[in-house]
Design a protein around this motif. Structure first.
Motif, PDB file in Angstrom:
ATOM      1  N   ASP A  13       0.823  -1.203   0.000  1.00 53.37           N
ATOM      2  CA  ASP A  13       0.000   0.000   0.000  1.00 53.37           C
ATOM      3  C   ASP A  13       0.864   1.263   0.000  1.00 53.37           C
ATOM      4  O   ASP A  13       0.569   2.230  -0.704  1.00 53.37           O
ATOM      5  N   VAL A  14       1.931   1.239   0.780  1.00 55.91           N
ATOM      6  CA  VAL A  14       2.869   2.384   0.806  1.00 55.91           C
ATOM      7  C   VAL A  14       3.485   2.561  -0.578  1.00 55.91           C
ATOM      8  O   VAL A  14       3.553   3.669  -1.118  1.00 55.91           O
ATOM      9  N   HIS A  15       3.935   1.436  -1.169  1.00 57.21           N
ATOM     10  CA  HIS A  15       4.574   1.519  -2.493  1.00 57.21           C
ATOM     11  C   HIS A  15       3.594   1.962  -3.580  1.00 57.21           C
ATOM     12  O   HIS A  15       4.010   2.530  -4.591  1.00 57.21           O
ATOM     13  N   ILE A 299       1.233  -0.390  17.215  1.00 55.48           N
ATOM     14  CA  ILE A 299       0.303   0.389  16.374  1.00 55.48           C
ATOM     15  C   ILE A 299      -0.075  -0.514  15.207  1.00 55.48           C
ATOM     16  O   ILE A 299       0.773  -0.863  14.382  1.00 55.48           O
ATOM     17  N   TYR A 300      -1.337  -0.913  15.121  1.00 50.62           N
ATOM     18  CA  TYR A 300      -1.763  -1.841  14.077  1.00 50.62           C
ATOM     19  C   TYR A 300      -2.684  -1.185  13.037  1.00 50.62           C
ATOM     20  O   TYR A 300      -3.099  -1.833  12.091  1.00 50.62           O
ATOM     21  N   ASP A 301      -3.016   0.081  13.256  1.00 48.67           N
ATOM     22  CA  ASP A 301      -3.930   0.764  12.340  1.00 48.67           C
ATOM     23  C   ASP A 301      -3.206   1.092  11.031  1.00 48.67           C
ATOM     24  O   ASP A 301      -2.255   1.878  11.009  1.00 48.67           O
ATOM     25  N   LYS A 302      -3.673   0.471   9.938  1.00 48.03           N
ATOM     26  CA  LYS A 302      -2.972   0.582   8.659  1.00 48.03           C
ATOM     27  C   LYS A 302      -2.889   2.026   8.149  1.00 48.03           C
ATOM     28  O   LYS A 302      -1.838   2.476   7.682  1.00 48.03           O
ATOM     29  N   ASP A 303      -4.004   2.755   8.238  1.00 47.88           N
ATOM     30  CA  ASP A 303      -4.003   4.138   7.738  1.00 47.88           C
ATOM     31  C   ASP A 303      -3.032   5.003   8.542  1.00 47.88           C
ATOM     32  O   ASP A 303      -2.334   5.858   7.993  1.00 47.88           O
ATOM     33  N   MET A 304      -3.014   4.760   9.845  1.00 46.21           N
ATOM     34  CA  MET A 304      -2.110   5.516  10.711  1.00 46.21           C
ATOM     35  C   MET A 304      -0.644   5.235  10.342  1.00 46.21           C
ATOM     36  O   MET A 304       0.179   6.143  10.219  1.00 46.21           O
TER      37      MET A 304
END
Ligand SMILES: [Zn+2]
Length: 321
Positions: A13-15, A299-304
């Motif tokens: 997702d970052v890439h 921290i498991y929140d993907k958007d964060m």
């Protein structure tokens, strides 16, 4: 057997967006570790400083250019789109490192590089002249108050004035030693408000903040909010902090990122040192830094996490608001 990995999903997702932003590095030292140097990696910090000084004296502008070019190429290979690197400028290296860095930036495509001055030898001495003369070569003002030991407050005053005079953001190394003896993040908040530098100052590390009791941490978070201060955490950089008998609130040796975020503060991540005498095994892969951060702070929140890895990096570099 096929399985789903939340980490692979996050990295993909970052890439798929901008790519990783490495908000804090020291690319002028990257890839300087050698097999003979490995036996020195556990030496006292002061002996390492001497070794680093010897390297700085012997390297030419061309050596710096080629070394930083390699580091920028490797960052691109790891999927980093932007990097903010501190670059030494002092009476030992002179301007060789920054002159080499500027050449390297011209020669490498696919990554936006920003350079901040590393004031390793302090600035309350003749080094300030060197910085004044070469300030136009830097995109961001970098600071290390600990380099002017006992005069940290004066150091920050000088750097904040310089940042204002040149309309530059200021990134400051603070609270690196994971000890309740340090209160540099608090000092930086106070100075930011005093100088009217709200929204222009970034605290790098702030690990010792986690070594203080909750009431003090809460107070500093409120001050940081008032100062509109941003943070950069370098998760693997100080995770190796030596075991200590000092009694303090239980925590991992990392910036208290989970709490900073709960208080609405902006946090980005950096690699810090890459394959040098300080961190010989660190490779500068930002997905490794993100993994350490999410594990150490749970921290498991993907958007964060994506925000920390990308957008907040662009914010601390002054690219977006
Ligand atoms: Zn640093």
């Amino acid at each position: 057997m096929r399985f789903w990995s939340p980490f692979e999903d996050l990295v993909a997702d970052v890439h798929s967006t901008e790519g990783f932003v490495n908000s804090h590095a020291h690319l002028d030292r990257a890839y300087t570790v050698s097999p003979t140097m490995m036996k020195l990696t556990k030496n006292h910090l002061h002996e390492k400083w001497k070794l680093v000084d010897d390297i700085k004296r012997s390297r030419t502008v061309d050596d710096y250019a080629r070394g930083i070019e390699l580091a920028l190429d490797m960052q691109t290979w790891y999927g980093t789109s932007h990097v903010c690197s501190f670059i030494d400028i002092d009476d030992v290296v002179g301007t060789k490192a920054i002159d080499g860095a500027l050449i390297a930036r011209e020669n490498v495509d696919g990554i936006d590089a920003f350079f901040a001055c590393q004031t390793l030898k302090g600035i309350l001495n003749e080094n300030i002249e060197l910085l004044h003369e070469n300030i136009h070569k830097f995109d961001i003002l970098g600071s290390l108050p600990g380099a002017d030991k006992g005069q940290e407050s004066e150091h920050i005053d000088v750097m904040m004035q310089l940042a204002k005079d040149n309309d530059l953001m200021l990134h400051v190394h603070v609270d690196q030693l994971n000890t309740p003896d340090e209160k540099e993040t608090e000092l930086l908040c106070r100075k930011t408000i005093q100088h009217g530098m709200e929204g222009r100052v970034v605290a790098v590390h702030s690990i010792s903040l986690a070594a203080h009791k909750k009431s003090y941490r809460e107070e500093v978070y409120r001050m940081a909010k008032d100062a509109d201060m941003m943070f950069v955490s370098c998760p693997t950089a100080w995770i190796d902090h030596p075991r200590s008998e000092t009694l303090m609130p239980f925590h991992n040796a990392i910036t208290p990122v989970d709490e900073l975020i709960q208080h609405g503060l902006t946090v980005a991540i950096g690699s810090d040192n890459i394959h040098d005498v300080y961190k010989p095994y660190a490779d500068g892969d930002m997905s490794v830094e993100l993994r350490f951060l999410l594990e150490a702070c749970k921290i498991y929140d993907k958007d964060m996490l994506k925000n920390i890895a990308v957008d907040n990096g662009l914010r601390v570099c002054g690219i977006i608001n």
